[in-house]
Write an enzyme that holds these catalytic residues in place. Structure first.
Site, PDB file in Angstrom:
ATOM      1  N   PRO A   2       0.837  -1.217   0.000  1.00  0.00           N
ATOM      2  CA  PRO A   2       0.000   0.000   0.000  1.00  0.00           C
ATOM      3  C   PRO A   2       0.864   1.257   0.000  1.00  0.00           C
ATOM      4  O   PRO A   2       1.854   1.338   0.704  1.00  0.00           O
ATOM      5  CB  PRO A   2      -0.792  -0.112   1.312  1.00  0.00           C
ATOM      6  CG  PRO A   2      -0.664  -1.513   1.754  1.00  0.00           C
ATOM      7  CD  PRO A   2       0.624  -2.028   1.185  1.00  0.00           C
ATOM      8  N   GLU A   3       0.469   2.220  -0.828  1.00  0.00           N
ATOM      9  CA  GLU A   3       1.145   3.515  -0.844  1.00  0.00           C
ATOM     10  C   GLU A   3       0.153   4.560  -0.312  1.00  0.00           C
ATOM     11  O   GLU A   3      -0.934   4.208   0.157  1.00  0.00           O
ATOM     12  CB  GLU A   3       1.573   3.862  -2.282  1.00  0.00           C
ATOM     13  CG  GLU A   3       2.573   2.850  -2.857  1.00  0.00           C
ATOM     14  CD  GLU A   3       3.001   3.192  -4.290  1.00  0.00           C
ATOM     15  OE1 GLU A   3       3.035   4.379  -4.643  1.00  0.00           O
ATOM     16  OE2 GLU A   3       3.294   2.250  -5.046  1.00  0.00           O
TER      17      GLU A   3
END
Ligand SMILES: [Zn+2]
Length: 278
Positions: A2-3
């Site tokens: 996840p960013e």
């Protein structure tokens, strides 16, 4: 992994789902997820407290508690937060279950167990995670002016993709969004930061902010590994709007002449258009 857009999507959901709720009980399974403190200390600091706010620092979620402590959640590679009811069967790899006095639950599921949770006093957060003190600016929570952004670019001699993914410069960007931003800006991943014209600096900064907001609007990106889902288990939809990431050999949407190329940069795959990006 996840960013920023994926973590921000979860933060917004947590804001609706968890703020104002009081923690009744906490269960911890295994030894990997809660590792900075004993399970006993972790549980004792959470039970009976109320969640009053949810913020984000780069890829970290920070849940403020009415006790003055904060609950820090880092999803890392494969961590997922899921809302549930106590009756729902507990999925494999569920490491933490938080039950609210109102009845609902928040569960932390993490097959690869790199993610972590811990509770600490608010003022000790950066002592506990020095990386937080070194995080660069957040283009969504706390945007800077394009001129300040330009000064940051000019004061360094590095390749654009390394600049965008350096957490001490910009917090929360990784491989996917760096590629999408560079395509939107029409710039190559290996351009030198100090070679950009004023117009290119403005274009790059606009691409950073717009790409991230667009990705949040679509609930982030879920790749084939399906490791990212929101609180309800729903995947993101921004992958359907990727212009270059994971599109090797497919036609470029902008020039319609070239196909998307793939190169290696910093040990990771980089996707770009040889014609549109200079
Ligand atoms: Zn193109």
């Amino acid at each position: 992994m996840p960013e920023l857009p994926e973590v921000e999507t979860i933060r917004r959901e947590l804001e609706r789902e968890a703020v104002g709720k009081r923690i009744k009980s906490v269960e911890v399974h295994g030894t990997r997820t809660v590792r900075r403190q004993t399970k006993k200390a972790f549980i004792a600091k959470l039970e009976g407290t109320k969640i009053t706010a949810v913020s984000r620092r780069g890829k970290y979620l920070v849940l403020k508690l009415d006790s003055g402590d904060v609950l820090l959640i880092h999803l890392r590679m494969s961590g997922q937060l899921r809302r549930a009811t106590p009756k729902e069967p507990v999925a494999k790899h569920t490491h933490v279950i938080i039950t609210f006095t109102q009845g609902g639950q928040l569960r932390f599921v993490d097959p690869r167990t790199f993610g972590e949770l811990f509770v600490t006093a608010k003022d000790e957060l950066t002592a506990e995670v020095p990386e937080l003190a070194e995080l660069g600016f957040d283009p969504v929570e706390d945007p800077i002016s394009w001129t300040t952004f330009g000064q940051q670019l000019m004061s360094r001699q590095m390749k654009l993709k390394a600049f965008l993914t350096d957490q001490t410069i910009i917090a929360g960007l990784g491989n996917i969004y760096a590629d999408e931003i560079l395509f939107a800006a029409g710039l190559r991943y290996d351009r030198q930061t100090d070679s950009l014209s004023t117009q290119e600096i403005r274009r790059l900064y606009r691409a950073v902010v717009e790409t991230l907001h667009e990705a949040i609007k679509y609930g982030g990106s879920t790749l084939d590994d399906e490791q990212y889902v929101d609180l309800n288990g729903k995947p993101g939809e921004f992958q359907e709007h990727h212009k270059v990431y994971n599109r090797e050999k497919l036609p470029c949407y902008r020039c319609r002449r070239a196909t998307i190329s793939k190169a290696k940069f910093g040990g990771r795959s980089t996707y770009f258009c040889e014609v549109c990006q200079v």
